[in-house]
Design a protein around this motif. Structure first.
Motif, PDB file in Angstrom:
ATOM      1  N   PHE A  29       0.884  -1.284   0.239  1.00 45.18           N
ATOM      2  CA  PHE A  29      -0.004   0.032  -0.002  1.00 45.18           C
ATOM      3  C   PHE A  29       0.852   1.341  -0.157  1.00 45.18           C
ATOM      4  CE2 PHE A  29      -2.896   3.079   1.830  1.00 45.18           C
ATOM      5  CZ  PHE A  29      -3.713   2.883   1.323  1.00 45.18           C
ATOM      6  N   ASN A  30       0.763   2.068  -1.033  1.00 47.70           N
ATOM      7  CA  ASN A  30       1.949   2.837  -1.090  1.00 47.70           C
ATOM      8  C   ASN A  30       1.083   4.226  -2.103  1.00 47.70           C
ATOM      9  OD1 ASN A  30       3.870   5.085  -1.989  1.00 47.70           O
ATOM     10  ND2 ASN A  30       5.257   3.248  -1.595  1.00 47.70           N
ATOM     11  N   GLU A  31       0.334   5.279  -1.349  1.00 44.86           N
ATOM     12  CA  GLU A  31      -0.306   6.398  -2.045  1.00 44.86           C
ATOM     13  C   GLU A  31       0.465   7.232  -2.880  1.00 44.86           C
ATOM     14  OE1 GLU A  31      -3.970   6.949   0.847  1.00 44.86           O
ATOM     15  OE2 GLU A  31      -2.233   8.289   0.982  1.00 44.86           O
ATOM     16  N   LYS A  32       1.863   7.242  -2.864  1.00 44.72           N
ATOM     17  CA  LYS A  32       2.657   8.105  -3.614  1.00 44.72           C
ATOM     18  C   LYS A  32       3.092   7.180  -4.679  1.00 44.72           C
ATOM     19  CE  LYS A  32       7.100  10.773  -3.474  1.00 44.72           C
ATOM     20  NZ  LYS A  32       8.183  11.119  -2.862  1.00 44.72           N
ATOM     21  N   LEU A  33       3.468   5.936  -4.756  1.00 40.96           N
ATOM     22  CA  LEU A  33       3.776   4.975  -5.939  1.00 40.96           C
ATOM     23  C   LEU A  33       2.558   4.947  -6.572  1.00 40.96           C
ATOM     24  CD1 LEU A  33       6.104   3.564  -7.420  1.00 40.96           C
ATOM     25  CD2 LEU A  33       5.723   1.604  -5.721  1.00 40.96           C
ATOM     26  N   TYR A  34       1.380   4.587  -5.910  1.00 42.45           N
ATOM     27  CA  TYR A  34       0.239   4.240  -6.645  1.00 42.45           C
ATOM     28  C   TYR A  34      -0.578   5.275  -6.297  1.00 42.45           C
ATOM     29  CZ  TYR A  34       2.766  -0.211  -6.244  1.00 42.45           C
ATOM     30  OH  TYR A  34       3.850  -1.087  -6.225  1.00 42.45           O
ATOM     31  N   PRO A  35      -0.835   6.516  -7.015  1.00 44.80           N
ATOM     32  CA  PRO A  35      -1.753   7.647  -6.651  1.00 44.80           C
ATOM     33  C   PRO A  35      -3.249   7.183  -6.928  1.00 44.80           C
ATOM     34  CG  PRO A  35      -0.137   8.023  -8.594  1.00 44.80           C
ATOM     35  CD  PRO A  35       0.123   6.765  -8.172  1.00 44.80           C
TER      36      PRO A  35
END
Length: 167
Positions: free
Chosen positions: A148-154
Motif C-alpha cells: 500500500f503506497n499512495e505516492k507510488l500508486y496514486p
C-alpha cells in the motif's frame, strides 16, 4: 501495474522499492489463528527473497498457535506517518515455521543480529543449543504481499505481489 522508476542512474521496479521499504522497518504485527485469533508485535529481519525472520520464545501465545497452524498474516507500517502524509504499509499472508536446520539457523541468527544489534551475546546459536535462552527463530515465507503506497500508486493505492511458496 509494474511501473519502473529511474532513480540515481538505475531502474528500480516496484518490487525492488517494496523490499527497500521493508528493510527500513523493524516491527510487524503478526496474527495467527487456530480456533483462537491472536496478534503480537515482533521485530523482524527480511532477506532478499522476501522471507521474514522473527525471534520469539516457543512459550509465547503466538508461538504456541504457530505450532498448531502454520498460516500467518502480518502488517508492517511506519507508525510515525501523519494522517496527511501519503500512506505506506504492507500486508503479508504466508506460512511460518521454526527453523531447525543448523546451517539455516546460524545464517538467520547472524542476519538477525546484524539488523537488530545489541543482544548478540545472548541471542546466538550457542545459547539456543545450550538452552540458555528459550527463544527460537521462525521463518515466514510469503504467499502474497500487498504494498500500500499512495505516492507510488496514486490511483490504485496498492499493488499485490504473489510468491511461489517453497517449503
Amino acid at each position: 501495474m509494474q511501473e519502473e522508476l529511474h532513480t540515481q542512474g538505475s531502474l528500480k521496479s516496484n518490487k525492488d522499492m517494496l523490499l527497500e521499504y521493508l528493510k527500513t522497518q523493524k516491527l510487524m504485527s503478526l496474527a495467527v489463528y487456530n480456533q483462537k485469533l491472536w496478534i503480537a508485535t515482533v521485530y523482524y529481519y527480511i532477506d532478499d527473497d522476501f522471507n521474514f525472520y522473527i525471534f520469539t520464545s516457543p512459550q509465547t501465545k503466538h508461538a504456541k498457535l504457530i505450532g498448531k497452524s502454520n498460516e500467518v498474516v502480518c502488517n508492517i507500517y511506519d507508525s510515525h506517518q501523519k494522517i496527511t502524509d501519503n500512506k505506506i504499509g504492507v500486508q503479508v499472508s504466508g506460512k511460518i515455521a521454526q527453523i531447525k536446520s543448523i546451517k539455516a539457523l546460524k545464517y538467520a541468527l547472524t542476519m538477525w543480529n546484524r539488523v537488530n544489534p545489541g543482544l548478540e551475546s545472548s541471542i546466538n546459536y550457542k545459547n539456543i543449543v545450550n538452552k540458555t535462552i528459550s527463544g527460537r527463530i521462525y521463518k515466514i515465507t510469503p504467499q502474497m504481499i500487498q504494498f500500500f503506497n499512495e505516492k507510488l500508486y496514486p490511483e490504485d493505492e496498492f499493488e499485490i505481489f504473489h510468491f511461489n511458496l517453497v517449503t
